[in-house]
Scaffold this motif. Structure first.
Motif, PDB file in Angstrom:
ATOM      1  N   UNK A 197      34.762  56.471  15.744  1.00  0.00           N
ATOM      2  CA  UNK A 197      35.274  55.329  14.881  1.00  0.00           C
ATOM      3  C   UNK A 197      35.224  55.431  13.443  1.00  0.00           C
ATOM      4  N   UNK A 198      34.240  56.019  13.110  1.00  0.00           N
ATOM      5  CA  UNK A 198      33.797  56.338  11.729  1.00  0.00           C
ATOM      6  C   UNK A 198      34.619  57.367  11.062  1.00  0.00           C
ATOM      7  N   UNK A 199      34.831  58.366  11.873  1.00  0.00           N
ATOM      8  CA  UNK A 199      36.039  59.350  11.409  1.00  0.00           C
ATOM      9  C   UNK A 199      37.286  58.621  11.327  1.00  0.00           C
ATOM     10  N   UNK A 200      37.725  57.859  12.138  1.00  0.00           N
ATOM     11  CA  UNK A 200      39.092  57.116  12.107  1.00  0.00           C
ATOM     12  C   UNK A 200      39.183  56.206  10.969  1.00  0.00           C
ATOM     13  N   UNK A 201      38.321  55.522  10.712  1.00  0.00           N
ATOM     14  CA  UNK A 201      38.037  54.771   9.542  1.00  0.00           C
ATOM     15  C   UNK A 201      38.326  55.544   8.384  1.00  0.00           C
TER      16      UNK A 201
ATOM     17  N   UNK B  61      40.417  58.850   3.027  1.00  0.00           N
ATOM     18  CA  UNK B  61      40.435  60.136   3.194  1.00  0.00           C
ATOM     19  C   UNK B  61      41.270  60.790   4.347  1.00  0.00           C
ATOM     20  N   UNK B  62      42.512  60.854   4.001  1.00  0.00           N
ATOM     21  CA  UNK B  62      43.439  60.961   5.079  1.00  0.00           C
ATOM     22  C   UNK B  62      43.493  62.604   5.267  1.00  0.00           C
ATOM     23  N   UNK B  63      42.944  63.291   4.395  1.00  0.00           N
ATOM     24  CA  UNK B  63      42.953  64.921   4.540  1.00  0.00           C
ATOM     25  C   UNK B  63      41.724  65.381   4.627  1.00  0.00           C
ATOM     26  N   UNK B  64      40.945  64.867   5.631  1.00  0.00           N
ATOM     27  CA  UNK B  64      39.499  65.628   5.712  1.00  0.00           C
ATOM     28  C   UNK B  64      39.916  66.893   6.669  1.00  0.00           C
ATOM     29  N   UNK B  65      39.006  67.731   6.486  1.00  0.00           N
ATOM     30  CA  UNK B  65      39.218  68.890   7.265  1.00  0.00           C
ATOM     31  C   UNK B  65      38.918  68.630   8.846  1.00  0.00           C
ATOM     32  N   UNK B  66      38.322  67.777   9.284  1.00  0.00           N
ATOM     33  CA  UNK B  66      38.258  67.477  10.681  1.00  0.00           C
ATOM     34  C   UNK B  66      39.166  66.348  11.054  1.00  0.00           C
ATOM     35  N   UNK B  67      40.273  66.347  11.624  1.00  0.00           N
ATOM     36  CA  UNK B  67      41.220  65.143  11.671  1.00  0.00           C
ATOM     37  C   UNK B  67      40.783  64.580  13.011  1.00  0.00           C
ATOM     38  N   UNK B  68      40.444  65.150  13.994  1.00  0.00           N
ATOM     39  CA  UNK B  68      39.695  64.628  15.370  1.00  0.00           C
ATOM     40  C   UNK B  68      38.670  65.606  15.669  1.00  0.00           C
ATOM     41  N   UNK B  69      37.779  64.799  16.503  1.00  0.00           N
ATOM     42  CA  UNK B  69      36.537  65.323  17.027  1.00  0.00           C
ATOM     43  C   UNK B  69      37.022  66.816  17.726  1.00  0.00           C
ATOM     44  N   UNK B  70      38.037  66.678  18.648  1.00  0.00           N
ATOM     45  CA  UNK B  70      38.462  67.851  19.372  1.00  0.00           C
ATOM     46  C   UNK B  70      38.873  69.343  18.522  1.00  0.00           C
ATOM     47  N   UNK B  71      39.117  68.835  17.303  1.00  0.00           N
ATOM     48  CA  UNK B  71      39.351  70.109  16.340  1.00  0.00           C
ATOM     49  C   UNK B  71      38.184  70.664  16.059  1.00  0.00           C
ATOM     50  N   UNK B  72      36.941  70.269  16.235  1.00  0.00           N
ATOM     51  CA  UNK B  72      35.831  71.103  15.956  1.00  0.00           C
ATOM     52  C   UNK B  72      35.715  72.429  16.696  1.00  0.00           C
TER      53      UNK B  72
END
Length: 634
Positions: free
Chosen positions: A332-336, A342-353
């Motif tokens: 939820x913190x990442x989604x926030x 910050x719509x252009x974070x290098x990590x868009x979803x946790x599964x991208x890791x």
């Protein structure tokens, strides 16, 4: 003229034109040194320059006959050229190693990157050192052999904050009270772990105790940061903005009991690189200044193209790390952040890791504890000491069972003591051997409770060690053992050994397990273990070893480093049956495990002096804060 000598002359001319500038990292240009037209032109100019140098040397020699004290300022041209040729030969050999060339100087392998950073001392995930020397050549145009050597010796190394650790690195943290370290080991400072703040594009950091105002200064104000922290007494998961670009999130704890005790960082850089950090240090100044901790980190490159998400993969390092992020409420913190500033974070979803970064060089195993009740084998083996068991098995380090079983001695060093029972210590030891808890749980509970204590050493500072440390008793505020624990009738006091840092007279907040095989002795006094070829154990469940593996190439044990203290709260407690096990875990914890191959590996990894001194009954007592008159008066 010798080809190497020609190259040396050309190189000397190039270096003289750079006016003595030198690079602190390996710089490899796209163009080759043997571009014919340019090479011939520069060679001619270099020869003319060397003739002029020879002429100056002759004149200087005559002048020196009248002024002997100045003779050391010049070197004959022949000596200079010989030195330059030798330097060039060494430079070419280094470039061959860096580029992976083993044929000729022109090479046929793909061109390397333009700029590389190489660590001066790297510990592989398998515990073996890989000392890589810098391949940068001298860029000082020497007036003499002596000045060349002096310039080479004075060349500054690559700062740790600018180094890359593509193979992983484990180091103790720097401590102002033990510099330099008595054992000579290199250290990490927090600034070196993070790197240049201007290079960071995003970070996810976790700690039990956090000084937000202190850690905030290590990041640029515009850098988005998610910080995982300890929940309040309610134990409810929450997420909130605490500073501009900073979001704090906390996980769920049943009835508010337990700790979010993980210490990790995921540092995303503007170049696309990801640095994974597993630490024992909290994000407070004291942990990085006054007590000793440990840090493992590894750099990961972006994949050339993302791989497809595979939900069936749940047991490798990145998939376990993703599960950790979900468990500690990062989603939820990442989604926030993505939905707001910050719509252009290098990590868009946790599964991208897992799908975006290349984890192929990460060889350590990740061992988390996720607070809660875990039921059934698929869930139980992903957390706590049963996850440790699975990691030991995956590394091929099972001890086996029965008469053929290897003896394993484990040394558990930490900063907090648990409430121990003989049954739990045997339960943990069973997992440390890599043996399935199925057999353990199928034994009657009454029989398990009567087992003797296994070969376990609990390494914790004695009262004497704390008093002898640099900070004396006031420095023992992060070491925890209670009087009622120590004086309990069935408490395993005979397992306790003193904890002394190999770096100096400082206390350690590090949490480490050193597990090593102990040779069995026959009635004739010789090792039962075979000499020469490895033999498989007789237990049918033990995986066979290949006949062509030499014993010296086999691990002698393993090591764990992370946030887990040697306590049931950290590692969990098993119950139910071997068919449907249940593991109850109180804390969130995180660490790594990797093989040890020889005694040097053990020495290099261990943070404490070995062999640890056994407590003397009736004389030694552990450090117990509540018994300290000094702390009570503060």
């Amino acid at each position: 003229m010798d080809e190497d000598l020609e190259r040396a002359l050309a190189l000397s001319l190039q270096e003289s034109q750079t006016n003595g500038s030198s690079s602190r990292a390996i710089s490899i240009s796209d163009s080759e040194d043997d571009d014919d037209d340019r090479f011939q032109s520069e060679l001619q100019r270099a020869i003319e320059a060397s003739k002029a140098e020879a002429s100056r040397s002759t004149m200087q020699s005559a002048h020196n006959s009248e002024h002997p004290s100045q003779s050391s300022r010049s070197t004959p041209a022949a000596s200079f050229l010989s030195e330059r040729a030798q330097m060039e030969r060494e430079r070419l050999e280094r470039l061959k190693r860096v580029r992976g060339q083993d044929a000729d100087d022109r090479g046929h392998s793909p061109p390397p990157a333009k700029r590389q950073h190489v660590s001066s001392s790297e510990i592989h995930a398998n515990g073996r050192a890989n000392n890589v020397a810098s391949a940068s050549s001298s860029s000082v145009f020497p007036g003499s052999l002596a000045s060349s050597r002096a310039a080479s010796a004075a060349r500054p190394p690559v700062p740790t904050s600018e180094q890359m650790f593509w193979d992983g690195e484990l180091r103790p943290t720097a401590n102002k009270h033990s510099e330099p370290r008595q054992d000579g080991k290199p250290t990490f400072r927090l600034t070196e772990v993070l790197g240049l703040k201007s290079d960071i594009s995003f970070a996810i950091i976790a700690s039990y105790s956090t000084s937000v105002s202190w850690i905030y200064e290590f990041f640029a104000p515009s850098t988005p940061v998610i910080i995982v922290a300890q929940p309040d007494q309610s134990g409810q998961p929450t997420m909130r903005n605490i500073l501009p670009n900073w979001v704090m999130t906390v996980p769920f704890l049943r009835s508010g009991r337990g700790c979010q005790h993980m210490k990790f960082m995921l540092i995303f850089y503007k170049t696309g690189r990801l640095r994974v950090v597993i630490s024992t240090a909290n994000l407070v100044d004291y942990d990085w200044r006054d007590i000793e901790n440990a840090v493992w980190l590894q750099d990961l490159p972006l994949r050339s193209a993302p791989i497809p998400h595979d939900p069936k993969v749940v047991d490798d390092f990145p998939s376990i790390m993703q599960n950790v992020l979900r468990a500690v409420n990062v989603r939820p913190a990442l989604a926030n952040m993505l939905a707001n500033d910050h719509p252009n974070l290098p990590l868009q979803t946790i599964s991208h890791l897992r799908t975006k970064w290349d984890w192929s060089k990460v060889k350590v195993k990740l061992v988390p504890s996720i607070a809660g009740k875990h039921e059934g084998w698929p869930n139980v083996i992903l957390t706590g000491h049963t996850r440790l068991m699975k990691a030991v098995r995956d590394m091929g380090l099972r001890t086996g069972k029965g008469q053929a079983a290897k003896d394993l001695v484990i040394e558990c060093q930490g900063s907090s003591i648990g409430t121990y029972s003989t049954q739990w210590i045997n339960e943990f030891y069973w997992s440390a051997r890599g043996e399935s808890a199925e057999d353990w749980l199928d034994e009657p509970k009454t029989k398990r409770a009567k087992l003797p204590l296994p070969p376990v050493k609990v390494v914790f500072p004695s009262l004497k060690t704390v008093r002898d440390s640099v900070l004396d008793e006031p420095g023992g505020g992060t070491m925890f053992c209670r009087t009622n624990q120590w004086e309990a009738s069935k408490f395993p006091r005979e397992l306790f050994h003193d904890s002394n840092s190999s770096g100096g007279r400082v206390l350690m907040h590090t949490k480490m397990i050193i597990a090593t095989y102990r040779s069995k002795k026959s009635i004739f006094g010789t090792d039962n273990q075979s000499k020469g070829k490895g033999k498989e154990l007789s237990d049918s469940e033990t995986e066979p070893e290949s006949d062509d593996i030499e014993i010296q190439n086999e691990p002698i044990g393993w090591a764990y480093v992370g946030s887990h203290n040697f306590t049931p709260s950290a590692w969990g407690t098993l119950s139910s049956s071997g068919f449907n096990p249940v593991l109850n875990v109180v804390n969130y914890e995180l660490g790594i495990i990797f093989p040890l191959y020889n005694a040097k590996d053990v020495e290099r990894v261990s943070c404490f002096k070995r062999p640890a001194r056994k407590y003397v009954s009736g004389q030694d007592r552990p450090w117990i804060q509540e018994e300290s008159q000094v702390l009570r008066q503060r």
